[in-house]
Design an enzyme around this catalytic site. Structure first.
Site, PDB file in Angstrom:
ATOM      1  N   ARG A  59       1.259  -1.654  -0.063  1.00 15.97           N
ATOM      2  CA  ARG A  59       0.527   0.310   0.105  1.00 15.97           C
ATOM      3  C   ARG A  59       0.742   1.482  -0.291  1.00 15.97           C
ATOM      4  NH1 ARG A  59      -2.480  -3.280   2.310  1.00 15.97           N
ATOM      5  NH2 ARG A  59      -1.500  -3.985   4.571  1.00 15.97           N
ATOM      6  N   GLU A  96       6.782 -10.445  14.458  1.00 11.13           N
ATOM      7  CA  GLU A  96       5.713 -11.063  15.247  1.00 11.13           C
ATOM      8  C   GLU A  96       5.509 -11.869  14.988  1.00 11.13           C
ATOM      9  OE1 GLU A  96       2.526  -9.130  12.849  1.00 11.13           O
ATOM     10  OE2 GLU A  96       4.350  -8.435  13.291  1.00 11.13           O
TER      11      GLU A  96
END
Length: 176
Positions: A59, A96
């Site tokens: 994006r 993560e």
């Protein structure tokens, strides 16, 4: 709708249960919202020397291209590994849930060029930190890092600021 934040929808439990996904595609779909976001991303850097805008996949490409146009400068994509043709340099970073790698063409930034890094969302800051490393390895100087959304609880802004980076975020959402 009076602010960029008003155009961003939240989708609960995507892509995993407990995640509140901040969906900027609704912002992009609105001519007024998209214009507002691009204008606000450009404003802090207007009048500064910016030689290139780097957009982080994916994006960041949409926003970065529009920001580069407004600043009358070039656009450079930082992509996931294996997506760019030609000679590249890469940087690994931690997510993560594992490791990832981003790459840039090895001739995309000239020594001394001032670069603005743009993406839609700042979470842990890992992708942006990798992008910063790539630009600096090519001899570029970071003018700033600009995002539509900041998720402050995930610590990305703090990480980038510890690296000495100016950070602009148009809005913030609490939670992950």
């Amino acid at each position: 709708m009076d602010s960029v934040k008003d155009y961003i929808r939240t989708i609960p439990d995507f892509p995993h249960e407990g995640i509140m996904f901040r969906d900027v595609t609704t912002l992009f779909a609105s001519p007024r919202g998209f214009r507002m976001a691009v204008d606000q991303l450009v404003a802090p850097f207007a009048g500064q020397r910016i030689d290139k805008v780097v957009g982080l996949e994916a994006r960041g490409f949409i926003l970065g291209g529009a920001v580069a146009h407004q600043l009358s400068t070039g656009f450079v994509p930082v992509r996931k590994a294996g997506k760019l043709p030609g000679a590249v340099i890469g940087e690994d970073y931690t997510l993560e849930y594992g490791q990832a790698r981003v790459e840039i063409h090895d001739d995309a930034i000239a020594a001394g060029e001032r670069v603005l890094i743009v993406d839609d969302l700042l979470a842990t800051g890992g992708t942006c930190a990798a992008g910063i490393s790539l630009v600096e390895r090519l001899g570029g100087e970071i003018a700033g890092c600009a995002f539509v959304v900041d998720l402050p609880e995930l610590g990305g802004r703090a990480l980038l600021e510890r690296l000495g980076m100016p950070v602009v975020a148009l809005c913030a959402f609490e939670g992950a």
